[in-house]
Design an enzyme around this catalytic site. Structure first.
Site, mmCIF file in Angstrom:
data_model
loop_
_atom_site.group_PDB
_atom_site.id
_atom_site.type_symbol
_atom_site.label_atom_id
_atom_site.label_comp_id
_atom_site.label_asym_id
_atom_site.label_seq_id
_atom_site.Cartn_x
_atom_site.Cartn_y
_atom_site.Cartn_z
ATOM 1 C CB SER A 125 -2.586 0.791 2.253
ATOM 2 O OG SER A 125 -2.312 -0.550 1.986
ATOM 3 C CD GLU A 127 -4.596 -5.213 -0.216
ATOM 4 O OE1 GLU A 127 -3.491 -5.639 0.176
ATOM 5 O OE2 GLU A 127 -5.448 -5.941 -0.769
ATOM 6 C CE1 TYR A 151 -6.875 -1.334 5.281
ATOM 7 C CE2 TYR A 151 -5.515 -1.906 3.376
ATOM 8 C CZ TYR A 151 -5.669 -1.265 4.588
ATOM 9 O OH TYR A 151 -4.617 -0.548 5.116
#
Ligand code: NAP
Ligand code: GDD
Length: 321
Positions: A125, A127, A151
């Site tokens: 990801s 992120e 996360y």
């Protein structure tokens, strides 16, 4: 007939990937978790049943994973399962790390024991980049990871363990580093679908206002349908490698909200307010992906523009509600 095995098959990406692979002639297998309301669990894949085989399984249950992989003996394994909500990862950080980090290690171990000649795809990801941005304003494969959420941290572990297993055990294990991607099938607590659903409820007189968190962060939003095609290309590359998947455009949450309300003939400023409950203890403020490595290696370019994506979501909720 090639066989694919998908964890997270009932999620947004799992459902589009299933449709795409069935269309290519694959036999598709996947696992879903046990849930107390089984009626809703497979709602995203209920309409495709031929050549689709779903069984119970969980990333936290290694012996079950190994058993199912041995039985299916797939050609391609896509690990899409995750606790995928960033803000909620602050509420349940340990569960998030167990599922996303150790869960990836579990499925890799099962893969190594059961079908090491197959190919493995990990849902990495953007992120993971967190607060890191290159000088030209993009994130790419070489940008360092500075995650700013539980996360993001869990996904960095998963990314690294995939590298480690690739090199240590000579596995064909790859990472797709995907920037945000949405669709009408997106969970309605992610910002795009929350805004569209909220605005349509207001338009239809079924709600009076909409509460959001930080409207000044920027995201590079694409369509899940385009991104699952990239996953299939990445896993089938001749050598195991990692690729960023992104549109290269970025928009603020405010701009996205303004667009959605305007499409419905509304002024968002009359309806939207901030609720601190939706703010994050640390925010990732800016994402814009450079996917030139992917585009120059494969024949891939997103079909949906940002506005087409949002229009499709608006149309979906206008019909559904
Ligand atoms: P999603 O809609 O939240 O789907 C996640 C799926 O994982 C759900 O089917 C969920 O099942 C399942 N799952 C959760 N915990 C599990 C466990 N312990 N064992 C087995 N299954 C489990 O997410 P998505 O948007 O499709 O994203 C797919 C993957 O890509 C995720 O790994 C996500 O982190 C990653 N990713 C997404 C984006 C994006 O913008 N969408 C961008 C980059 C990376 P339940 O319904 O039972 O919870
Ligand atoms: N969810 C949500 N709800 N987000 C809000 C809200 C709100 O009410 N108000 C503002 N936002 C802002 C968030 O603070 C964030 O800056 C942005 O909207 C996007 O939030 P999400 O849609 O929840 O997505 P995300 O960027 O945190 O995470 C998604 O993209 C990642 C890839 O970068 C998820 O799909 C992750 O699983 C994925 O890895």
């Amino acid at each position: 007939m090639k066989k694919a095995f998908i964890t997270g098959i009932g999620g947004q990406d799992g459902s589009y990937l299933t449709e795409y692979l069935l269309g290519l002639g694959y036999e598709v297998h996947g696992i879903v978790r046990r849930n107390s309301t089984p009626e809703h669990q497979q709602s995203r894949i209920d309409f495709v049943r031929e050549n689709l085989h779903v069984s119970y399984g969980d990333l936290l249950d290694v012996s079950g994973l190994e058993r199912v992989l041995q039985k299916v003996n797939p050609d391609e394994v896509y690990n899409l399962a995750a606790q995928s909500h960033v803000r909620i990862s602050y509420d349940i950080p340990q569960f998030t790390a167990q599922t996303n980090a150790l869960g990836t290690l579990n499925i890799l171990e099962a893969f190594r024991n059961a079908c090491p000649e197959a190919k493995f795809y990990q849902a990495s990801s953007s992120e993971m980049f967190g607060s890191a941005v290159d000088e030209d304003g993009f994130q790419r494969e070489t940008t360092p990871f500075k995650p700013v959420s539980p996360y993001g941290c869990s996904k960095v572990f998963a990314y690294n363990i995939v590298h480690n297993y690739r090199n240590a055990y000579k596995l064909h294990a790859v990472n797709g580093i995907l920037f945000n991607h949405e669709s009408p099938r997106r969970g309605s607590n992610f910002v795009t679908n929350k805004v569209v659903k909220g605005a349509v409820l207001i338009k239809k007189g079924m709600a009076k206002n909409l509460e959001l968190g930080n409207m000044d962060s920027f995201r590079d939003w694409g369509h899940s349908k385009d991104y699952v095609k990239a996953m299939h290309k990445i896993i089938n590359h001749s050598m195991a490698d990692d690729f960023v998947v992104a549109t290269g455009q970025t928009h603020s949450v405010r701009e996205m909200t303004d667009y959605v309300f305007k499409q419905l003939g509304l002024d968002y400023q009359e309806y939207v307010s901030q609720n601190p409950n939706f703010l994050r203890p640390e925010e990732l403020t800016y994402l814009r992906g450079d996917s030139s490595k992917l585009r120059s290696t494969f024949d891939w370019t997103p079909e949906y523009t940002f506005h087409q994506l949002m229009d499709e979501m608006i149309e979906f909720w206008m019909e559904k509600l």
